[in-house]
Design a protein around this motif. Structure first.
Motif, PDB file in Angstrom:
ATOM      1  N   GLN A  50       0.832  -1.206   0.000  1.00 43.35           N
ATOM      2  CA  GLN A  50       0.000   0.000   0.000  1.00 43.35           C
ATOM      3  C   GLN A  50       0.867   1.256   0.000  1.00 43.35           C
ATOM      4  O   GLN A  50       0.583   2.229  -0.677  1.00 43.35           O
ATOM      5  CB  GLN A  50      -0.916   0.016   1.230  1.00 43.35           C
ATOM      6  CG  GLN A  50      -1.987  -1.033   1.232  1.00 43.35           C
ATOM      7  CD  GLN A  50      -3.158  -0.619   0.373  1.00 43.35           C
ATOM      8  OE1 GLN A  50      -3.136  -0.827  -0.837  1.00 43.35           O
ATOM      9  NE2 GLN A  50      -4.160  -0.035   0.971  1.00 43.35           N
ATOM     10  N   ASN A 129     -13.192  -5.672   3.870  1.00 41.79           N
ATOM     11  CA  ASN A 129     -13.352  -4.212   3.904  1.00 41.79           C
ATOM     12  C   ASN A 129     -12.700  -3.609   5.142  1.00 41.79           C
ATOM     13  O   ASN A 129     -12.074  -2.546   5.073  1.00 41.79           O
ATOM     14  CB  ASN A 129     -14.837  -3.825   3.869  1.00 41.79           C
ATOM     15  CG  ASN A 129     -15.460  -4.123   2.536  1.00 41.79           C
ATOM     16  OD1 ASN A 129     -14.794  -4.180   1.503  1.00 41.79           O
ATOM     17  ND2 ASN A 129     -16.761  -4.349   2.533  1.00 41.79           N
ATOM     18  N   TYR A 130     -12.842  -4.283   6.261  1.00 41.18           N
ATOM     19  CA  TYR A 130     -12.233  -3.808   7.505  1.00 41.18           C
ATOM     20  C   TYR A 130     -10.709  -3.881   7.417  1.00 41.18           C
ATOM     21  O   TYR A 130     -10.000  -2.976   7.852  1.00 41.18           O
ATOM     22  CB  TYR A 130     -12.754  -4.633   8.683  1.00 41.18           C
ATOM     23  CG  TYR A 130     -12.313  -4.118  10.021  1.00 41.18           C
ATOM     24  CD1 TYR A 130     -12.652  -2.834  10.451  1.00 41.18           C
ATOM     25  CD2 TYR A 130     -11.545  -4.912  10.863  1.00 41.18           C
ATOM     26  CE1 TYR A 130     -12.242  -2.358  11.679  1.00 41.18           C
ATOM     27  CE2 TYR A 130     -11.137  -4.441  12.100  1.00 41.18           C
ATOM     28  CZ  TYR A 130     -11.478  -3.162  12.498  1.00 41.18           C
ATOM     29  OH  TYR A 130     -11.067  -2.705  13.720  1.00 41.18           O
ATOM     30  N   LYS A 131     -10.216  -4.947   6.817  1.00 42.74           N
ATOM     31  CA  LYS A 131      -8.772  -5.118   6.638  1.00 42.74           C
ATOM     32  C   LYS A 131      -8.205  -3.970   5.800  1.00 42.74           C
ATOM     33  O   LYS A 131      -7.193  -3.368   6.163  1.00 42.74           O
ATOM     34  CB  LYS A 131      -8.495  -6.455   5.950  1.00 42.74           C
ATOM     35  CG  LYS A 131      -7.036  -6.799   5.828  1.00 42.74           C
ATOM     36  CD  LYS A 131      -6.771  -8.026   4.968  1.00 42.74           C
ATOM     37  CE  LYS A 131      -7.448  -9.265   5.417  1.00 42.74           C
ATOM     38  NZ  LYS A 131      -7.029 -10.474   4.665  1.00 42.74           N
ATOM     39  N   VAL A 132      -8.873  -3.656   4.700  1.00 40.99           N
ATOM     40  CA  VAL A 132      -8.421  -2.564   3.831  1.00 40.99           C
ATOM     41  C   VAL A 132      -8.448  -1.236   4.587  1.00 40.99           C
ATOM     42  O   VAL A 132      -7.513  -0.433   4.500  1.00 40.99           O
ATOM     43  CB  VAL A 132      -9.285  -2.494   2.544  1.00 40.99           C
ATOM     44  CG1 VAL A 132      -9.031  -1.217   1.767  1.00 40.99           C
ATOM     45  CG2 VAL A 132      -9.030  -3.719   1.678  1.00 40.99           C
ATOM     46  N   SER A 133      -9.492  -1.021   5.360  1.00 42.43           N
ATOM     47  CA  SER A 133      -9.617   0.212   6.135  1.00 42.43           C
ATOM     48  C   SER A 133      -8.481   0.353   7.145  1.00 42.43           C
ATOM     49  O   SER A 133      -7.879   1.423   7.282  1.00 42.43           O
ATOM     50  CB  SER A 133     -10.970   0.225   6.844  1.00 42.43           C
ATOM     51  OG  SER A 133     -11.068   1.317   7.714  1.00 42.43           O
ATOM     52  N   ILE A 134      -8.170  -0.715   7.833  1.00 42.50           N
ATOM     53  CA  ILE A 134      -7.087  -0.688   8.827  1.00 42.50           C
ATOM     54  C   ILE A 134      -5.750  -0.423   8.149  1.00 42.50           C
ATOM     55  O   ILE A 134      -4.949   0.383   8.626  1.00 42.50           O
ATOM     56  CB  ILE A 134      -7.038  -2.015   9.612  1.00 42.50           C
ATOM     57  CG1 ILE A 134      -8.239  -2.095  10.502  1.00 42.50           C
ATOM     58  CG2 ILE A 134      -5.733  -2.167  10.352  1.00 42.50           C
ATOM     59  CD1 ILE A 134      -8.095  -2.787  11.798  1.00 42.50           C
ATOM     60  N   GLU A 136      -5.240   1.109   5.321  1.00 40.29           N
ATOM     61  CA  GLU A 136      -5.219   2.505   4.856  1.00 40.29           C
ATOM     62  C   GLU A 136      -4.898   3.462   6.000  1.00 40.29           C
ATOM     63  O   GLU A 136      -4.137   4.411   5.824  1.00 40.29           O
ATOM     64  CB  GLU A 136      -6.558   2.872   4.211  1.00 40.29           C
ATOM     65  CG  GLU A 136      -6.747   2.257   2.850  1.00 40.29           C
ATOM     66  CD  GLU A 136      -8.132   2.497   2.254  1.00 40.29           C
ATOM     67  OE1 GLU A 136      -9.022   3.048   2.951  1.00 40.29           O
ATOM     68  OE2 GLU A 136      -8.320   2.108   1.088  1.00 40.29           O
ATOM     69  N   ASP A 137      -5.451   3.203   7.178  1.00 38.22           N
ATOM     70  CA  ASP A 137      -5.152   4.035   8.350  1.00 38.22           C
ATOM     71  C   ASP A 137      -3.674   3.944   8.721  1.00 38.22           C
ATOM     72  O   ASP A 137      -3.046   4.960   9.029  1.00 38.22           O
ATOM     73  CB  ASP A 137      -6.007   3.623   9.554  1.00 38.22           C
ATOM     74  CG  ASP A 137      -7.469   4.023   9.403  1.00 38.22           C
ATOM     75  OD1 ASP A 137      -7.780   4.862   8.530  1.00 38.22           O
ATOM     76  OD2 ASP A 137      -8.304   3.483  10.160  1.00 38.22           O
ATOM     77  N   LYS A 140      -1.584   5.916   6.203  1.00 37.39           N
ATOM     78  CA  LYS A 140      -1.649   7.359   6.435  1.00 37.39           C
ATOM     79  C   LYS A 140      -0.651   7.785   7.497  1.00 37.39           C
ATOM     80  O   LYS A 140       0.003   8.821   7.373  1.00 37.39           O
ATOM     81  CB  LYS A 140      -3.065   7.775   6.848  1.00 37.39           C
ATOM     82  CG  LYS A 140      -4.049   7.793   5.714  1.00 37.39           C
ATOM     83  CD  LYS A 140      -5.440   8.149   6.193  1.00 37.39           C
ATOM     84  CE  LYS A 140      -6.451   7.942   5.081  1.00 37.39           C
ATOM     85  NZ  LYS A 140      -7.836   8.080   5.562  1.00 37.39           N
TER      86      LYS A 140
END
Length: 153
Positions: A50, A129-134, A136-137, A140
């Protein structure tokens, strides 16, 4: 840029603009801590993929420094120092090591590059979806670290 032919062709054409190399540190264990080792490696691999997407064209993402976790820690450290010397000799001003293995935190002050240690998150049971969100956080947060290091020079 990834360690693939197409990206390296791009690097060779614009190497004067690429001053950063990232090396994921990936422990391998076939013993009792195998599951932990796999979890760390999976997490760091997904995270650095990522990260590479965010900074494409600014850095080279190496495939990883895999080492036997139960091997002599000093040997692993000395091997990494050889890599570090090569990076510096080839003109990389910024070297980042990304890992979930807490061993490397004990060696952080002896490395010329910047060590980024992140606790491994168990991704195997998470919804996609939760995995991708984590991830991405986490990326950042890494973006800020990279920009701060770049601005120090």
């Amino acid at each position: 840029m990834k360690w693939i032919s197409e990206d390296i062709d791009m690097y060779l054409k614009s190497r004067e603009y690429v001053d950063t190399i990232v090396l994921p540190l990936l422990p391998i264990s076939l013993g009792e801590d195998m599951k932990s080792s796999v979890s760390m490696t999976e997490f760091i691999s997904l995270l650095t993929n990522q990260l590479e997407r965010q900074f494409r064209g600014r850095l080279i993402m190496l495939p990883g420094f895999s080492y036997l976790k139960n091997d002599s820690s000093e040997k692993n450290f000395l091997d990494l120092k050889i890599w570090e010397k090569e990076f510096k000799e080839k003109g990389f001003q910024h070297v980042f090591y990304v890992t979930s293995d807490s061993y490397w935190r004990t060696k952080e002050t002896e490395l010329e590059g910047s060590l980024i240690w992140l606790p491994s998150l168990p991704l195997e049971n998470m919804d996609q979806n939760y995995k991708v969100s984590i991830l991405e956080d986490q990326v950042k947060q890494l973006l800020n670290i990279f920009v701060q290091k770049w601005n120090q020079q």
